[in-house]
Design a protein around this motif. Sequence first.
Motif, mmCIF file in Angstrom:
data_model
loop_
_atom_site.group_PDB
_atom_site.id
_atom_site.type_symbol
_atom_site.label_atom_id
_atom_site.label_comp_id
_atom_site.label_asym_id
_atom_site.label_seq_id
_atom_site.Cartn_x
_atom_site.Cartn_y
_atom_site.Cartn_z
ATOM 1 N N PHE A 20 3.220 3.680 33.150
ATOM 2 C CA PHE A 20 4.638 3.980 32.944
ATOM 3 C C PHE A 20 5.139 3.315 31.664
ATOM 4 O O PHE A 20 4.513 2.395 31.131
ATOM 5 C CB PHE A 20 5.482 3.504 34.142
ATOM 6 N N SER A 21 6.284 3.799 31.181
ATOM 7 C CA SER A 21 6.958 3.162 30.044
ATOM 8 C C SER A 21 8.211 2.465 30.549
ATOM 9 O O SER A 21 8.836 2.904 31.509
ATOM 10 C CB SER A 21 7.326 4.191 28.978
ATOM 11 N N LEU A 22 8.573 1.370 29.890
ATOM 12 C CA LEU A 22 9.756 0.606 30.274
ATOM 13 C C LEU A 22 10.515 0.206 29.026
ATOM 14 O O LEU A 22 9.950 -0.402 28.108
ATOM 15 C CB LEU A 22 9.349 -0.651 31.058
ATOM 16 N N LYS A 23 11.793 0.568 28.980
ATOM 17 C CA LYS A 23 12.667 0.151 27.884
ATOM 18 C C LYS A 23 13.917 -0.482 28.470
ATOM 19 O O LYS A 23 14.405 -0.066 29.521
ATOM 20 C CB LYS A 23 13.052 1.339 27.000
ATOM 21 N N ARG A 24 14.427 -1.489 27.765
ATOM 22 C CA ARG A 24 15.628 -2.184 28.213
ATOM 23 C C ARG A 24 16.704 -2.102 27.125
ATOM 24 O O ARG A 24 16.391 -2.074 25.935
ATOM 25 C CB ARG A 24 15.313 -3.643 28.543
ATOM 26 N N TYR A 25 17.965 -2.120 27.562
ATOM 27 C CA TYR A 25 19.088 -1.962 26.637
ATOM 28 C C TYR A 25 20.185 -2.963 26.979
ATOM 29 O O TYR A 25 20.451 -3.236 28.143
ATOM 30 C CB TYR A 25 19.658 -0.548 26.723
ATOM 31 N N GLU A 26 20.831 -3.481 25.944
ATOM 32 C CA GLU A 26 21.925 -4.427 26.134
ATOM 33 C C GLU A 26 23.200 -3.711 26.567
ATOM 34 O O GLU A 26 23.437 -2.568 26.164
ATOM 35 C CB GLU A 26 22.203 -5.190 24.841
ATOM 36 N N PRO A 27 24.051 -4.384 27.339
ATOM 37 C CA PRO A 27 25.340 -3.786 27.718
ATOM 38 C C PRO A 27 26.351 -3.908 26.582
ATOM 39 O O PRO A 27 26.220 -4.766 25.706
ATOM 40 C CB PRO A 27 25.769 -4.625 28.918
ATOM 41 N N SER A 28 27.367 -3.065 26.610
ATOM 42 C CA SER A 28 28.486 -3.201 25.682
ATOM 43 C C SER A 28 29.251 -4.479 25.999
ATOM 44 O O SER A 28 29.182 -5.012 27.111
ATOM 45 C CB SER A 28 29.417 -1.997 25.796
ATOM 46 N N GLN A 29 30.005 -4.959 25.019
ATOM 47 C CA GLN A 29 30.669 -6.254 25.153
ATOM 48 C C GLN A 29 31.611 -6.315 26.342
ATOM 49 O O GLN A 29 31.696 -7.329 27.033
ATOM 50 C CB GLN A 29 31.429 -6.576 23.865
ATOM 51 N N ASP A 30 32.315 -5.230 26.631
ATOM 52 C CA ASP A 30 33.285 -5.257 27.722
ATOM 53 C C ASP A 30 32.634 -5.294 29.098
ATOM 54 O O ASP A 30 33.308 -5.575 30.100
ATOM 55 C CB ASP A 30 34.234 -4.063 27.619
ATOM 56 N N LEU A 31 31.329 -5.038 29.168
ATOM 57 C CA LEU A 31 30.609 -5.065 30.442
ATOM 58 C C LEU A 31 29.645 -6.243 30.552
ATOM 59 O O LEU A 31 29.047 -6.465 31.604
ATOM 60 C CB LEU A 31 29.835 -3.755 30.622
ATOM 61 N N ALA A 32 29.503 -6.993 29.461
ATOM 62 C CA ALA A 32 28.457 -8.009 29.379
ATOM 63 C C ALA A 32 28.673 -9.183 30.331
ATOM 64 O O ALA A 32 27.715 -9.887 30.667
ATOM 65 C CB ALA A 32 28.329 -8.521 27.939
ATOM 66 N N LEU A 33 29.905 -9.428 30.783
ATOM 67 C CA LEU A 33 30.122 -10.505 31.750
ATOM 68 C C LEU A 33 29.423 -10.193 33.065
ATOM 69 O O LEU A 33 28.910 -11.092 33.734
ATOM 70 C CB LEU A 33 31.623 -10.699 32.000
ATOM 71 N N PHE A 34 29.373 -8.915 33.421
ATOM 72 C CA PHE A 34 28.841 -8.499 34.718
ATOM 73 C C PHE A 34 27.412 -7.950 34.647
ATOM 74 O O PHE A 34 26.660 -8.067 35.609
ATOM 75 C CB PHE A 34 29.739 -7.406 35.315
ATOM 76 N N ILE A 35 27.063 -7.322 33.525
ATOM 77 C CA ILE A 35 25.774 -6.631 33.386
ATOM 78 C C ILE A 35 24.849 -7.424 32.462
ATOM 79 O O ILE A 35 25.234 -7.792 31.358
ATOM 80 C CB ILE A 35 25.962 -5.210 32.801
ATOM 81 N N GLU A 36 23.624 -7.666 32.921
ATOM 82 C CA GLU A 36 22.648 -8.358 32.083
ATOM 83 C C GLU A 36 21.949 -7.385 31.140
ATOM 84 O O GLU A 36 21.793 -7.650 29.951
ATOM 85 C CB GLU A 36 21.621 -9.065 32.965
ATOM 86 N N GLN A 37 21.531 -6.250 31.685
ATOM 87 C CA GLN A 37 20.867 -5.249 30.864
ATOM 88 C C GLN A 37 20.699 -3.960 31.668
ATOM 89 O O GLN A 37 20.931 -3.918 32.872
ATOM 90 C CB GLN A 37 19.495 -5.735 30.399
ATOM 91 N N TYR A 38 20.326 -2.906 30.945
ATOM 92 C CA TYR A 38 19.935 -1.639 31.559
ATOM 93 C C TYR A 38 18.440 -1.457 31.316
ATOM 94 O O TYR A 38 17.891 -1.953 30.333
ATOM 95 C CB TYR A 38 20.709 -0.470 30.948
ATOM 96 N N TRP A 39 17.791 -0.740 32.209
ATOM 97 C CA TRP A 39 16.360 -0.493 32.033
ATOM 98 C C TRP A 39 16.042 0.951 32.426
ATOM 99 O O TRP A 39 16.645 1.519 33.324
ATOM 100 C CB TRP A 39 15.519 -1.470 32.856
ATOM 101 N N VAL A 40 15.130 1.530 31.675
ATOM 102 C CA VAL A 40 14.715 2.906 31.926
ATOM 103 C C VAL A 40 13.196 2.940 32.073
ATOM 104 O O VAL A 40 12.466 2.512 31.170
ATOM 105 C CB VAL A 40 15.148 3.854 30.789
ATOM 106 N N VAL A 41 12.734 3.420 33.209
ATOM 107 C CA VAL A 41 11.298 3.577 33.477
ATOM 108 C C VAL A 41 10.986 5.066 33.579
ATOM 109 O O VAL A 41 11.694 5.805 34.261
ATOM 110 C CB VAL A 41 10.893 2.862 34.785
ATOM 111 N N LYS A 42 9.934 5.488 32.879
ATOM 112 C CA LYS A 42 9.488 6.874 32.959
ATOM 113 C C LYS A 42 7.982 6.893 33.215
ATOM 114 O O LYS A 42 7.244 6.024 32.736
ATOM 115 C CB LYS A 42 9.786 7.624 31.655
ATOM 116 N N TRP A 43 7.533 7.880 33.970
ATOM 117 C CA TRP A 43 6.098 8.024 34.204
ATOM 118 C C TRP A 43 5.738 9.495 34.357
ATOM 119 O O TRP A 43 6.569 10.317 34.734
ATOM 120 C CB TRP A 43 5.656 7.231 35.431
ATOM 121 N N ASP A 44 4.503 9.803 34.035
ATOM 122 C CA ASP A 44 3.954 11.145 34.228
ATOM 123 C C ASP A 44 2.525 10.981 34.718
ATOM 124 O O ASP A 44 1.598 10.762 33.930
ATOM 125 C CB ASP A 44 3.998 11.953 32.929
ATOM 126 N N LEU A 45 2.356 11.050 36.027
ATOM 127 C CA LEU A 45 1.048 10.878 36.657
ATOM 128 C C LEU A 45 0.564 12.181 37.284
ATOM 129 O O LEU A 45 -0.255 12.175 38.202
ATOM 130 C CB LEU A 45 1.121 9.770 37.714
#
Length: 271
Positions: A20-45
């Motif tokens: 699988f692939s895994l990518k992570r993304y930072e939150p926007s400033q107005d959400l950063a107090l509550f959100i650490e990060q976003y992550w997207v996992v994709k796979w093709d098996l």
Amino acid sequence: MNVKQSDKGILKAEAGKQKFSLKRYEPSQDLALFIEQYWVVKWDLRGLAPYRQVILSYPNVNLSFELDHNGVFTGIYGIPKTTYTRFLQDEGVVLGVKFRPGGFYPFWKKPVSLLTGQILGIQDVFEVNAKDIEEQIFAQEQGEQMVQLVENFLRELLPEPDENVELINRVVQTAIENRNMTKVEDIVREFSINKRTLQRLFSRYVGVSPKWVIQRYRLQEASELIEKGGIPNWMQLSQDLGYYDQAHFIKKFKAMIGKSPEEYIKELGRT
């Protein structure tokens, strides 16, 4: 913006990267107090055997939008008590929202300990119909576009800032960075906070105890060191990670991961 990748907490990470692939993304400033990060996992098996990925989770609640062989599911994942296993089959994609430790409580306003070890559908937590946002998210090809959509969705639910979330994150970050912080009493001294107050705060906001958080980070470090290196000196490793003795470390490792460190090494193909 992409977040620096780390494999900590992903057991047998090198094998998983082939599936699988895994990518992570930072939150926007107005959400950063509550959100650490976003992550997207994709796979093709497709045409390949299913794969089971085991995760030694962080002390974070996750909101997960999923499209896989079972269909579409959007849910809230409380902190697993031990490890969490994700079953990957055919093809799929998951967009995850990783809340900061304590960051989910202001959205829910109930003790997060009620979620520990639980997976709930989003409709069981929020009074929202997720069908429209699900369709929009899974119509996107790029992770950045998916993240923009989920941020807009979260802004409609955005609570007021909560100073306890900031305090908890300072505590957790200190526990990560300072290996000498091995007991709850160390946190109490560092932050001049009453022990029972700290424990109640973590139960309500985080869902697990301060002691659990410290031990989880140390076990993540241990599994990462084992995967990246050769056969370690168990006594030295136990001391380096702040455990009282080697037997205590091995007991905690086995209780959390389900096998002893030596059994884990054998599974990695090293003897």
